[in-house]
Design an enzyme around this catalytic site. Structure first.
Site, PDB file in Angstrom:
ATOM      1  N   LYS A 193       0.730  -1.205  -0.008  1.00 48.97           N
ATOM      2  CA  LYS A 193       0.072  -0.078  -0.167  1.00 48.97           C
ATOM      3  C   LYS A 193       0.872   1.146   0.007  1.00 48.97           C
ATOM      4  CE  LYS A 193      -2.440   3.137   2.146  1.00 48.97           C
ATOM      5  NZ  LYS A 193      -1.729   4.443   1.129  1.00 48.97           N
ATOM      6  N   GLU A 268       9.749   1.469  10.491  1.00 49.25           N
ATOM      7  CA  GLU A 268      10.813   2.343  10.432  1.00 49.25           C
ATOM      8  C   GLU A 268      10.035   3.727  10.299  1.00 49.25           C
ATOM      9  OE1 GLU A 268      13.858   1.733   9.471  1.00 49.25           O
ATOM     10  OE2 GLU A 268      13.880  -0.314   9.092  1.00 49.25           O
ATOM     11  N   CYS A 302      13.946  10.669   6.613  1.00 51.03           N
ATOM     12  CA  CYS A 302      13.792  10.393   7.902  1.00 51.03           C
ATOM     13  C   CYS A 302      15.406  10.598   8.721  1.00 51.03           C
ATOM     14  CB  CYS A 302      13.256   8.937   8.070  1.00 51.03           C
ATOM     15  SG  CYS A 302      14.019   7.936   7.216  1.00 51.03           S
ATOM     16  N   GLU A 396      10.540  16.690  13.604  1.00 49.67           N
ATOM     17  CA  GLU A 396      11.179  16.759  12.399  1.00 49.67           C
ATOM     18  C   GLU A 396      10.974  17.997  11.372  1.00 49.67           C
ATOM     19  OE1 GLU A 396       9.772  12.762  11.160  1.00 49.67           O
ATOM     20  OE2 GLU A 396      11.470  12.294  10.169  1.00 49.67           O
TER      21      GLU A 396
HETATM   22  P1  NAP Z   1       2.492   8.826   7.332  1.00 52.20           P
HETATM   23  O1  NAP Z   1       1.491   9.917   7.274  1.00 52.20           O
HETATM   24  O2  NAP Z   1       2.720   7.843   8.608  1.00 52.20           O
HETATM   25  O3  NAP Z   1       1.991   7.932   5.894  1.00 52.20           O
HETATM   26  C1  NAP Z   1       2.794   6.683   5.656  1.00 52.20           C
HETATM   27  C2  NAP Z   1       1.950   5.764   5.090  1.00 52.20           C
HETATM   28  O4  NAP Z   1       1.219   5.395   6.037  1.00 52.20           O
HETATM   29  C3  NAP Z   1       1.245   6.204   3.888  1.00 52.20           C
HETATM   30  O5  NAP Z   1       1.191   5.177   2.904  1.00 52.20           O
HETATM   31  C4  NAP Z   1      -0.121   6.450   4.490  1.00 52.20           C
HETATM   32  O6  NAP Z   1      -1.182   6.288   3.523  1.00 52.20           O
HETATM   33  C5  NAP Z   1      -0.280   5.244   5.421  1.00 52.20           C
HETATM   34  N1  NAP Z   1      -1.197   5.440   6.619  1.00 52.20           N
HETATM   35  C6  NAP Z   1      -1.749   6.677   7.009  1.00 52.20           C
HETATM   36  N2  NAP Z   1      -2.757   6.418   8.029  1.00 52.20           N
HETATM   37  C7  NAP Z   1      -2.751   5.059   8.126  1.00 52.20           C
HETATM   38  C8  NAP Z   1      -3.656   4.217   8.739  1.00 52.20           C
HETATM   39  N3  NAP Z   1      -4.212   4.790   9.789  1.00 52.20           N
HETATM   40  N4  NAP Z   1      -3.516   2.674   8.451  1.00 52.20           N
HETATM   41  C9  NAP Z   1      -2.642   2.356   7.475  1.00 52.20           C
HETATM   42  N5  NAP Z   1      -1.575   3.297   7.026  1.00 52.20           N
HETATM   43  C10 NAP Z   1      -1.954   4.417   7.113  1.00 52.20           C
HETATM   44  O7  NAP Z   1       3.951   9.353   6.909  1.00 52.20           O
HETATM   45  P2  NAP Z   1       4.397  10.246   5.941  1.00 52.20           P
HETATM   46  O8  NAP Z   1       4.034  11.766   6.330  1.00 52.20           O
HETATM   47  O9  NAP Z   1       3.885  10.016   4.478  1.00 52.20           O
HETATM   48  O10 NAP Z   1       5.813  10.326   5.763  1.00 52.20           O
HETATM   49  C11 NAP Z   1       6.823  10.874   6.524  1.00 52.20           C
HETATM   50  C12 NAP Z   1       7.258  10.151   7.984  1.00 52.20           C
HETATM   51  O11 NAP Z   1       7.839   8.984   7.399  1.00 52.20           O
HETATM   52  C13 NAP Z   1       8.229  10.934   8.480  1.00 52.20           C
HETATM   53  O12 NAP Z   1       8.179  10.691   9.850  1.00 52.20           O
HETATM   54  C14 NAP Z   1       9.460  10.151   8.138  1.00 52.20           C
HETATM   55  O13 NAP Z   1      10.491  10.447   9.221  1.00 52.20           O
HETATM   56  C15 NAP Z   1       9.212   8.504   8.016  1.00 52.20           C
HETATM   57  N6  NAP Z   1      10.018   7.929   7.564  1.00 52.20           N
HETATM   58  C16 NAP Z   1      10.619   6.912   8.039  1.00 52.20           C
HETATM   59  C17 NAP Z   1      11.614   6.353   7.244  1.00 52.20           C
HETATM   60  C18 NAP Z   1      12.589   5.285   8.094  1.00 52.20           C
HETATM   61  O14 NAP Z   1      13.165   4.205   7.332  1.00 52.20           O
HETATM   62  N7  NAP Z   1      12.461   5.367   9.431  1.00 52.20           N
HETATM   63  C19 NAP Z   1      11.816   6.521   6.027  1.00 52.20           C
HETATM   64  C20 NAP Z   1      11.039   7.417   5.272  1.00 52.20           C
HETATM   65  C21 NAP Z   1      10.369   7.960   5.928  1.00 52.20           C
HETATM   66  P3  NAP Z   1      -1.965   7.791   2.884  1.00 52.20           P
HETATM   67  O15 NAP Z   1      -0.768   8.257   1.976  1.00 52.20           O
HETATM   68  O16 NAP Z   1      -2.806   7.422   1.856  1.00 52.20           O
HETATM   69  O17 NAP Z   1      -2.456   8.803   4.005  1.00 52.20           O
END
Ligand code: NAP
Length: 493
Positions: A193, A268, A302, A396
Site C-alpha cells: 500500500k 521504520e 527520515c 522533524e
Molecule cells: P504517514 O502519514 O505515517 O504515512 C505513511 C504511510 O502510511 C502512507 O502510505 C499513508 O497512507 C499510510 N497511512 C496513514 N494512515 C494510515 C492508517 N491509519 N493505517 C494504515 N496506513 C496509514 O507518513 P508520511 O508523512 O507519509 O511520511 C513521513 C514520515 O515517514 C516521517 O516521519 C519520516 O521520518 C518517516 N520515514 C521514516 C523512514 C525510516 O526508514 N525510518 C523512511 C522514510 C520516512 P496515505 O498516504 O494514503 O495517507
C-alpha cells in the site's frame, strides 16, 4: 518574495504520462483493476500543482481480495527453491535498471524531487532487489547439539507468510523495494500500500515484477483510503507481518491495532538526527557530511540532520563555508537537470518548515541563507544561533532548513544530541579516533555516520531505536525479519 516558478518541461511531463509504466490501476492477483465503485484518488504534480493521474479508491472487499490473492500464491511461492525466487528477483532487477530513466521520471512527476535525486533513488532501490536475489539462498538453518541420546535437534527458517508493506511518499520507489525484495526472497507474498500522494512508482514496480515473471498474487499493489486499509490489514488473521515506513504516530497506531492478532511488525518511523561537528573535524569533510545529511531529498528524509551541533572552535569557519555551499544550490523544477531542490511534497510541508524557521528566528537565531518558502517551493536555508529549546529540535523539520547550534564540550554535545525520543540516525565529524569511539558508543541511535552523511545501502542494516522503530531493513538482518524459526526435535535415531 520568491520568484514565480514556471514549468518549462511540459514535454517531459507528457512523456511520463504516455509511458506504458504509468499505470493507474491496482494490481490484485495478477490483474490490473479499477475500483468497482469507479472511485479514484487524484495524484498531483507537486511543482505545477496540476493533477497528473488517478488511482483506484478500492473498497474493503477489493483490499480483502488482495490479501486473499497473496494467501493463494503463498504455498507455491514459499516452496519454490530459493534459487528460483532469486532468479526472478534478478530478472526484476534487470528490468528496473533497464527502465531506470522512466522510473526516475515517474518519481519526479509525482514527488517533485530533482531528477538526479530520483535517479539515485532508483539505483538505491534496485540495489535491494539485487542484494536479496542472492540473499534468498542464504536462509540457513542450524543443527543443535542433542540434549539426549538418539535425538536430533534442528532449527529451520520459514517465511512468515502474507505480509503487508505500507510506505511513505518521500522515497516512493526505494521504501517499497526495501520491503518487497527481502519478503519475496524469503518466500513471503505481499500486499503493498503506497502513499496516496505517490502511488505511481509502486504500480510501475508492480508492472515490472509481472514482466519479470513473478507469479500472480505474489505481489499485489492496492490503493485507497489509508485508515480503511489499515483496519483491514491489522485485523486480518491471514496477514502475518506488517512492514511500515512512515510517521511515529501511525506506527504506534498500527502496533496497537495489530495487538489482538499478534503480528510481526517492522517499523521504520520518524527521526530527528543530530550531526555533531567537533573542533578537530576536517572542515571539507564536515561540509560534505552536512550537505548530504541535510539536503538529500530536499531534507525530506527520515535520516536528515535536523540539528547540527558545531563546537565553538570550528563554528564560524564551518558556518561560513556551509553558507557558501547552500547559497549555490538551485531551487526549481525537478525536471530541470540543474535543479538541486525541487518542490516539497505539498504546501503543508512548506508551512511546517516556515513555522520552524519563524519560531527559531523569533527566539534569536540568525538567517544566513534562504528564507521563508511560498506555495510548495522552499529555498535551501541556513540559520545559526539556534536554541536547544527551538521547535525544530523537537519535531522533524522535513525540509531544506539547516539549523546550527553551538556547543562547547563533548559531554554537552552528547547530552543535546540524545535529548529526543527518536533514535534513527546520527552523524559525527571528528578526526580523533578516541572522540569517534566515545561518541559512537554514547549516542542513542540505530545508525551513525562517521565523517559521512551518506550511510544507506542495501548491505547495511537500516533502522532505529527508541521511538524511531523496530526491526532492520537491508543486510541479512532484513531477511531475518521475514523468517520464522521452526525448531524440530526428532527422537528414536
Ligand atoms: P504517514 O502519514 O505515517 O504515512 C505513511 C504511510 O502510511 C502512507 O502510505 C499513508 O497512507 C499510510 N497511512 C496513514 N494512515 C494510515 C492508517 N491509519 N493505517 C494504515 N496506513 C496509514 O507518513 P508520511 O508523512 O507519509 O511520511 C513521513 C514520515 O515517514 C516521517 O516521519 C519520516 O521520518 C518517516 N520515514 C521514516 C523512514 C525510516 O526508514 N525510518 C523512511 C522514510 C520516512 P496515505 O498516504 O494514503 O495517507
Amino acid at each position: 518574495m520568491m520568484e514565480q516558478m514556471v514549468p518549462t518541461h511540459n514535454a517531459d511531463r507528457d512523456a511520463v504520462r504516455n509511458s506504458p509504466l504509468f499505470k493507474q490501476q491496482a494490481l490484485i492477483g495478477g490483474r490490473w483493476r479499477s475500483a468497482a465503485s469507479g472511485g479514484t484518488i487524484a495524484v498531483d504534480d507537486p511543482f505545477t500543482g496540476e493533477t497528473i493521474g488517478a488511482v483506484p479508491d478500492l473498497d474493503r472487499q477489493e483490499v480483502q481480495g488482495a490479501i486473499d490473492a497473496a494467501q493463494a500464491a503463498f504455498k507455491d511461492w514459499s516452496r519454490r527453491p530459493a534459487k528460483d525466487r532469486g532468479a526472478l528477483l534478478r530478472r526484476w532487477h534487470e528490468l528496473i535498471m533497464a527502465n531506470r530513466e522512466m522510473l526516475a521520471r515517474i518519481i519526479t512527476l509525482e514527488n517533485g524531487k530533482a531528477l538526479k535525486e530520483a535517479r539515485a533513488e532508483i539505483d538505491y532501490g534496485a540495489a535491494f532487489v539485487e542484494f536479496y536475489a542472492d540473499e534468498a539462498t542464504r536462509a540457513f538453518g542450524e543443527v543443535i547439539p542433542a540434549n539426549a541420546p538418539g535425538r536430533e535437534l534442528r532449527a529451520t527458517r520459514e517465511p512468515v507468510g502474507v505480509c503487508v508493506a505500507i510506505t511513505p511518499w518521500n522515497f516512493p520507489n526505494a521504501m517499497l523495494t526495501r520491503k518487497l525484495a527481502p519478503a519475496l526472497a524469503a518466500g513471503c507474498t505481499m500486499v503493498a500500500k503506497p502513499a496516496s500522494q505517490t502511488p505511481l512508482s509502486a504500480l510501475a514496480l508492480g508492472l515490472l515484477a509481472q514482466e519479470a515473471g513473478i507469479p500472480d498474487g505474489v505481489l499485489n499493489v492496492v490503493t485507497g483510503k489509508a485508515s480503511m486499509i489499515g483496519e483491514i490489514v491489522t485485523s486480518s488473521q491471514t496477514v502475518r507481518k506488517i512492514s511500515f515506513t512512515g510517521s511515529t504516530g501511525i506506527g504506534a497506531w498500527l502496533m496497537q491495532a495489530s495487538g489482538p492478532t499478534i503480528k510481526r511488525l517492522g517499523l521504520e518511523l520518524g527521526g530527528n538526527a543530530p550531526l555533531i561537528i567537533f573542533d578537530d573535524a576536517d572542515l571539507d569533510m564536515a561540509i560534505e557530511t552536512a550537505m548530504v545529511a541535510k539536503f538529500r531529498n530536499s531534507g525530506q528524509s527520515c535520516i536528515a540532520a535536523n540539528r547540527i551541533y558545531v563546537q565553538a572552535g570550528i563554528h564560524d569557519r564551518f558556518v561560513e563555508a556551509f553558507r557558501t555551499r547552500i547559497a549555490a544550490m538551485v531551487l526549481g523544477d525537478g525536471f530541470d537537470e540543474a535543479t538541486d531542490i525541487g518542490p516539497l511534497i505539498d504546501t503543508a510541508a512548506v508551512d511546517k518548515v516556515n513555522e520552524h524557521l519563524d519560531e527559531a528566528l523569533k527566539a534569536g537565531a540568525t538567517l544566513l541563507a534562504g528564507g521563508r518558502g511560498e506555495g510548495r517551493m522552499m529555498p535551501p536555508s541556513l540559520i545559526a544561533g539556534v536554541r536547544q529549546d527551538a521547535l525544530l529540535t523537537r519535531e522533524e523539520t522535513f525540509g531544506p532548513l539547516a539549523a546550527v547550534i553551538r556547543f562547547d564540550s563533548y559531554e554537552e554535545a552528547i547530552c543535546l544530541a540524545n535529548d529526543t525520543p527518536f533514535g534513527l540516525a546520527s552523524y559525527i565529524c571528528s578526526s580523533d579516533p578516541r572522540t569517534i569511539a566515545r561518541a559512537t558508543r554514547d549516542i542513542e541511535s540505530g545508525m551513525c555516520g562517521i565523517n559521512t552523511g551518506l550511510i544507506s545501502n542495501a548491505a547495511a542494516p537500516f533502522g532505529g531505536v527508541k521511538q524511531s522503530g523496530l526491526g532492520r531493513e537491508g543486510s541479512h538482518h532484513g531477511l531475518e525479519d521475514y523468517l520464522n524459526i521452526k525448531y524440530l526435535c526428532q527422537a528414536g535415531l
